[in-house]
Write a protein that holds these residues in place. Structure first.
Motif, PDB file in Angstrom:
ATOM      1  N   GLY A 165       0.817  -1.197   0.000  1.00 47.74           N
ATOM      2  CA  GLY A 165       0.000   0.000   0.000  1.00 47.74           C
ATOM      3  C   GLY A 165       0.853   1.249   0.000  1.00 47.74           C
ATOM      4  N   ALA A 166       0.242   2.361   0.354  1.00 49.65           N
ATOM      5  CA  ALA A 166       0.940   3.650   0.343  1.00 49.65           C
ATOM      6  C   ALA A 166       0.758   4.336   1.685  1.00 49.65           C
ATOM      7  N   GLY A 167       1.831   4.393   2.441  1.00 46.32           N
ATOM      8  CA  GLY A 167       1.793   5.060   3.730  1.00 46.32           C
ATOM      9  C   GLY A 167       2.438   6.432   3.691  1.00 46.32           C
ATOM     10  N   ARG A 168       3.247   6.668   2.663  1.00 47.48           N
ATOM     11  CA  ARG A 168       3.912   7.957   2.471  1.00 47.48           C
ATOM     12  C   ARG A 168       3.760   8.370   1.013  1.00 47.48           C
TER      13      ARG A 168
ATOM     14  N   VAL B 144     -10.402   6.427  -6.221  1.00 48.27           N
ATOM     15  CA  VAL B 144     -10.664   5.179  -5.484  1.00 48.27           C
ATOM     16  C   VAL B 144      -9.395   4.363  -5.309  1.00 48.27           C
ATOM     17  N   ASP B 145      -8.592   4.264  -6.352  1.00 46.55           N
ATOM     18  CA  ASP B 145      -7.362   3.482  -6.255  1.00 46.55           C
ATOM     19  C   ASP B 145      -6.408   4.057  -5.221  1.00 46.55           C
ATOM     20  N   THR B 146      -6.324   5.372  -5.176  1.00 44.70           N
ATOM     21  CA  THR B 146      -5.449   6.013  -4.197  1.00 44.70           C
ATOM     22  C   THR B 146      -5.952   5.774  -2.781  1.00 44.70           C
ATOM     23  N   ILE B 147      -7.257   5.908  -2.593  1.00 37.83           N
ATOM     24  CA  ILE B 147      -7.834   5.676  -1.266  1.00 37.83           C
ATOM     25  C   ILE B 147      -7.595   4.238  -0.817  1.00 37.83           C
ATOM     26  N   VAL B 148      -7.819   3.279  -1.700  1.00 34.54           N
ATOM     27  CA  VAL B 148      -7.627   1.871  -1.332  1.00 34.54           C
ATOM     28  C   VAL B 148      -6.154   1.585  -1.063  1.00 34.54           C
ATOM     29  N   ASP B 149      -5.242   2.195  -1.825  1.00 31.26           N
ATOM     30  CA  ASP B 149      -3.816   1.987  -1.564  1.00 31.26           C
ATOM     31  C   ASP B 149      -3.427   2.499  -0.177  1.00 31.26           C
TER      32      ASP B 149
ATOM     33  N   ARG C 140      -5.505   2.744   2.344  1.00 29.25           N
ATOM     34  CA  ARG C 140      -6.140   1.791   3.262  1.00 29.25           C
ATOM     35  C   ARG C 140      -5.299   0.516   3.394  1.00 29.25           C
ATOM     36  N   ARG C 141      -4.742   0.046   2.287  1.00 25.03           N
ATOM     37  CA  ARG C 141      -3.914  -1.159   2.342  1.00 25.03           C
ATOM     38  C   ARG C 141      -2.768  -0.980   3.330  1.00 25.03           C
ATOM     39  N   TYR C 142      -2.134   0.157   3.272  1.00 23.19           N
ATOM     40  CA  TYR C 142      -1.022   0.413   4.190  1.00 23.19           C
ATOM     41  C   TYR C 142      -1.524   0.431   5.633  1.00 23.19           C
ATOM     42  N   GLU C 143      -2.629   1.120   5.855  1.00 25.71           N
ATOM     43  CA  GLU C 143      -3.159   1.229   7.212  1.00 25.71           C
ATOM     44  C   GLU C 143      -3.528  -0.143   7.780  1.00 25.71           C
ATOM     45  N   VAL C 144      -4.132  -0.993   6.957  1.00 22.28           N
ATOM     46  CA  VAL C 144      -4.591  -2.300   7.435  1.00 22.28           C
ATOM     47  C   VAL C 144      -3.441  -3.295   7.553  1.00 22.28           C
ATOM     48  N   MET C 145      -2.651  -3.424   6.489  1.00 21.02           N
ATOM     49  CA  MET C 145      -1.657  -4.503   6.445  1.00 21.02           C
ATOM     50  C   MET C 145      -0.318  -4.139   7.080  1.00 21.02           C
ATOM     51  N   MET C 146       0.013  -2.849   7.099  1.00 25.70           N
ATOM     52  CA  MET C 146       1.297  -2.447   7.669  1.00 25.70           C
ATOM     53  C   MET C 146       1.167  -1.915   9.091  1.00 25.70           C
ATOM     54  N   GLU C 147       0.037  -1.261   9.374  1.00 24.92           N
ATOM     55  CA  GLU C 147      -0.117  -0.612  10.673  1.00 24.92           C
ATOM     56  C   GLU C 147      -1.224  -1.210  11.531  1.00 24.92           C
ATOM     57  N   SER C 148      -2.056  -2.071  10.947  1.00 22.61           N
ATOM     58  CA  SER C 148      -3.208  -2.663  11.657  1.00 22.61           C
ATOM     59  C   SER C 148      -4.102  -1.588  12.268  1.00 22.61           C
TER      60      SER C 148
ATOM     61  N   THR D 133     -16.128 -13.779  -2.088  1.00 22.40           N
ATOM     62  CA  THR D 133     -15.162 -13.424  -3.132  1.00 22.40           C
ATOM     63  C   THR D 133     -14.000 -12.606  -2.590  1.00 22.40           C
ATOM     64  N   GLY D 134     -14.201 -11.978  -1.430  1.00 20.71           N
ATOM     65  CA  GLY D 134     -13.144 -11.160  -0.841  1.00 20.71           C
ATOM     66  C   GLY D 134     -13.297  -9.676  -1.102  1.00 20.71           C
ATOM     67  N   ASP D 135     -14.369  -9.300  -1.825  1.00 22.67           N
ATOM     68  CA  ASP D 135     -14.553  -7.883  -2.156  1.00 22.67           C
ATOM     69  C   ASP D 135     -14.563  -6.969  -0.932  1.00 22.67           C
ATOM     70  N   PRO D 136     -15.319  -7.279   0.130  1.00 24.21           N
ATOM     71  CA  PRO D 136     -15.310  -6.366   1.288  1.00 24.21           C
ATOM     72  C   PRO D 136     -13.920  -6.200   1.885  1.00 24.21           C
ATOM     73  N   ALA D 137     -13.147  -7.279   1.936  1.00 28.07           N
ATOM     74  CA  ALA D 137     -11.795  -7.200   2.490  1.00 28.07           C
ATOM     75  C   ALA D 137     -10.904  -6.341   1.601  1.00 28.07           C
ATOM     76  N   ARG D 138     -11.037  -6.505   0.289  1.00 27.35           N
ATOM     77  CA  ARG D 138     -10.163  -5.747  -0.621  1.00 27.35           C
ATOM     78  C   ARG D 138     -10.463  -4.257  -0.539  1.00 27.35           C
ATOM     79  N   ARG D 139     -11.734  -3.893  -0.578  1.00 25.36           N
ATOM     80  CA  ARG D 139     -12.085  -2.467  -0.492  1.00 25.36           C
ATOM     81  C   ARG D 139     -11.750  -1.894   0.876  1.00 25.36           C
ATOM     82  N   MET D 140     -11.718  -2.730   1.867  1.00 24.99           N
ATOM     83  CA  MET D 140     -11.310  -2.312   3.208  1.00 24.99           C
ATOM     84  C   MET D 140      -9.809  -2.067   3.260  1.00 24.99           C
ATOM     85  N   GLY D 141      -9.062  -2.704   2.378  1.00 26.67           N
ATOM     86  CA  GLY D 141      -7.612  -2.563   2.383  1.00 26.67           C
ATOM     87  C   GLY D 141      -6.877  -3.822   2.774  1.00 26.67           C
ATOM     88  N   ASN D 142      -7.618  -4.873   3.144  1.00 24.55           N
ATOM     89  CA  ASN D 142      -6.977  -6.126   3.537  1.00 24.55           C
ATOM     90  C   ASN D 142      -6.742  -6.970   2.292  1.00 24.55           C
TER      91      ASN D 142
END
Length: 677
Positions: free
Chosen positions: A273-276, A371-376, A378-386, A479-488
């Motif tokens: 994801g993108a944290g910085r 949307v892509d930027t927001i999800v990226d 979110r990915r950092y927040e969920v997977m890197m920072e919990s 399918t995993g859609d809620p997890a993906r849009r959440m950032g997981n």
């Protein structure tokens, strides 16, 4: 003449250096982002986007008045490129004319026509800005850089004014290439006003305003590359490099987590994801530079409309400001530690308010992919920072442990079949050759009581039409859609690889899904992980069955319905006509459209995992959409998504309305005659 030439060349040189230095600096800044593969994968598609969104001004013209004004300005500056050639020619020769065409009356008329049209457009822009001040939260210009906008409008007006003045003066000195004619009507009017000053004075005026024209042109260029109006130069590239000109579809990137077995997976020190700011892709950084601050995304955003803190425009602006402030670190001139985007640049409440509905992307005239930027991020927040909203924890845990967001488990995947008067085949080791479709039921369609009714109706209609279908039953998983849009992304890919293996294992060829989120995920996102299937949404299948004569509604339904377009069907997949054709086939049924419909639909509030997060600020999005539906006077809201069914049904309960929410398949079933008739 020599002095005029020297001044003109000096101003041009200075302006060119300033513009070039800034352009190179910005290019290096954008290039510092992560790779963004596949941006040139489909050149014809990109060319079509360029023609529609840049040259035809498609999205801008959705708002007729400002759109027309912008189109006039855009095409005007293209047409007035000839006057730039002429003004530089005048530095060398007072009666300069472009070789071959420089004395044609049609060219002179075109130049004057667009010059006056641009002045008219500036008046329109000014009135619009005065009527919608940026201090008003209801204004789409809220938070925009108002001073810069006025400065650019003033510069454009000055460029046109100096153009007409020097042309008018040229007429009075006899040096005008088009002669003293009313074809160049605007220049002639100015010339008539200046005529009493005499030839010598007009010669001086012509010289002064030729130089002023050159100075203002380069001043305009310098201001543009240092302001929000940078979009004038970069929007064309941003549109050409957009990933999905037709519809949003899949997210822009699928990180290689190694779960599919097709790649090496991420390195041990990889950042997900993108944290910085430097962890965004170069295309995302180009998005930031392309923002016009027009506020069309803000106007369309369901979160902003219901008083949430998220404005897609302000999010992009904040990221752009941070990008420019971070330039020394990104370009290697400052070793200072980069700032985390959350919470320093993007507040958590802003990040988690997004429903990923894509309204911002659909409205953006320069194809920014919010949307892509927001999800990226979110990915950092969920997977890197919990770090994510606490109420989503149980949803993610349920999906991981039980295979669905509600945590009901696979044992309940076939409960929806209870009460059917025919057997629904459950796939064994392989799909039978005579089975036309695998019906992907989805978590909501299988487990939510309201959505189950729609699933049963769809199954009965397919059975009625003689369509052979089967289901996975307990082997089906989210399918995993809620997890993906959440950032997981990790949980999404875990679910995806499991489902892809199941589908490949049974030899699935055609899949029909009633949930637009499932449809979008299997059709558009599974291919990146090796799952390539022919997927159809149930409304598309029903429309084809009607067109092919396998279904013929004859029972009149004397009621009025309004159809709510699901975001993941209309915007993400451009499926708008099929559900309406199904409704139109039903005798006596009257359909009325909500103000916001088709690809400009208003979200129900469930996407982006928002169904499992509380709305604690402002109005509930589903209630706002329910109000829009009830305002049509319809007695029923037709839907084509189980999420929408749940959210709008809750909205009707909130409003204590007697109206009903019904899936398109339920309405169609009610209009079918008994099988033996």
């Amino acid at each position: 003449m020599i002095l005029r030439l020297a001044v003109g060349i000096a101003v041009t040189g200075l302006g060119a250096v300033l513009v070039a230095w800034r352009a190179i600096w910005l290019a290096r800044l954008v290039a510092s982002g992560r790779p963004s593969p596949g941006r040139l994968a489909n050149l014809p598609r990109h060319a079509r986007a360029e023609l529609l969104d840049v040259f035809a001004q498609r999205k801008l013209l959705r708002r007729p008045l400002p759109g027309a004004a912008h189109a006039v300005t855009f095409w005007g500056f293209i047409a007035l490129a000839f006057t730039i050639v002429e003004v530089y020619g005048d530095l060398f020769q007072a009666n300069f004319a472009i070789p071959g065409i420089g004395t044609a009356k049609a060219l002179g008329f075109t130049e004057d026509l667009f010059a006056t049209a641009i002045l008219g457009a500036i008046v329109v822009f000014a009135v619009i800005r005065l009527r919608h001040p940026p201090s008003n939260r209801q204004s789409r210009f809220y938070g925009s850089h108002n001073a810069a906008a006025w400065a650019v409008l003033g510069l454009i007006a000055a460029v046109i004014a100096t153009l007409l003045v020097y042309r008018g003066a040229q007429i009075d000195t006899g040096n005008f290439p088009y002669g003293d004619t009313w074809w160049t009507f605007a220049s002639r009017l100015v010339g008539d006003a200046l005529s009493p000053l005499g030839r010598p004075a007009n010669a001086d005026i012509a010289t002064a305003f030729v130089l002023a024209q050159i100075g203002l042109l380069w001043g305009f260029f310098v201001v543009v590359v240092r302001s929000k109006h940078l979009h004038i130069f970069v929007a064309e590239a941003n549109v050409a490099l957009s990933r999905q000109p037709r519809a949003l579809g899949a997210l822009a990137t699928t990180p290689d987590l190694g779960l599919s077995g097709d790649g090496p997976g991420p390195a041990e020190d990889a950042v997900l994801g993108a944290g910085r700011i430097g962890q965004l892709s170069w295309k995302q950084l180009l998005d930031l530079c392309s923002c016009t601050e027009c506020g069309r995304c803000q106007d369309a955003c369901p979160a902003w409309a219901t008083d949430k803190p998220l404005s897609p425009k302000l999010l992009i602006m904040d990221l752009r400001d941070h990008l420019l402030a971070s330039a020394p670190a990104l370009l290697g001139k400052d070793c200072a530690t980069a700032t985390d985007l959350v919470p320093s640049v993007v507040a958590p409440d802003v990040l988690w308010s997004c429903t990923t509905c894509g309204a911002c992307v659909e409205e953006c005239p320069v194809d920014i992919e919010h949307v892509d930027t927001i999800v990226d991020i979110r990915r950092y927040e969920v997977m890197m920072e919990s770090r994510f909203p606490a109420e989503a924890t149980s949803m993610l845990r349920n999906m991981e442990n039980r295979g669905d967001p509600w945590g009901l488990g696979k044992a309940h995947r076939l409960d929806w079949t209870a009460g059917l008067d025919f057997e629904v085949p459950v796939v064994g080791d392989t799909l039978d050759d005579d089975t036309e479709y695998l019906l992907w039921v989805g978590c909501a369609g299988a487990l939510d009581q309201r959505a189950r009714a729609a699933t049963r109706a769809l199954a009965r209609v397919l059975h009625y039409a003689g369509v052979s279908f089967a289901v996975l039953g307990p082997r089906e998983s989210c399918t995993g859609d809620p997890a993906r849009r959440m950032g997981n992304e990790y949980l999404f890919q875990t679910q995806a690889t499991e489902n892809i293996a199941a589908l490949n294992g049974i030899g699935a060829r055609k899949v029909v899904a009633s949930c637009p989120h499932c449809f979008n995920t299997i059709a558009n996102e599974y291919p990146a992980l090796g799952g390539r299937f022919e997927v159809v949404h149930h409304t598309t299948l029903l429309a084809s069955l009607l067109a092919g004569g396998r279904l013929t509604p004859t029972v009149a339904l004397d009621q009025t319905v309004t159809y709510h377009d699901p975001c993941y069907l209309a915007r993400h997949n451009d499926i708008v006509a099929a559900p309406r054709s199904v409704l139109d086939s039903i005798p006596a049924l009257t359909s009325v459209e909500m103000h916001r419909h088709a690809k400009r639909t208003f979200c129900c509030g469930a996407g982006g995992s928002r169904m499992w997060m509380e709305e604690r600020t402002g109005t509930r999005i589903n209630v706002r959409r329910t109000d829009e539906a009830l305002a049509t006077g319809a007695s029923a809201i037709a839907v084509a998504c189980p999420y929408c069914m749940i959210m709008l049904d809750d909205g009707l309960k909130d409003r204590q309305s007697q109206a009903k929410v019904m899936d398109v398949s339920q309405l169609l079933e009610a209009s079918l005659p008994p099988k033996d008739s």
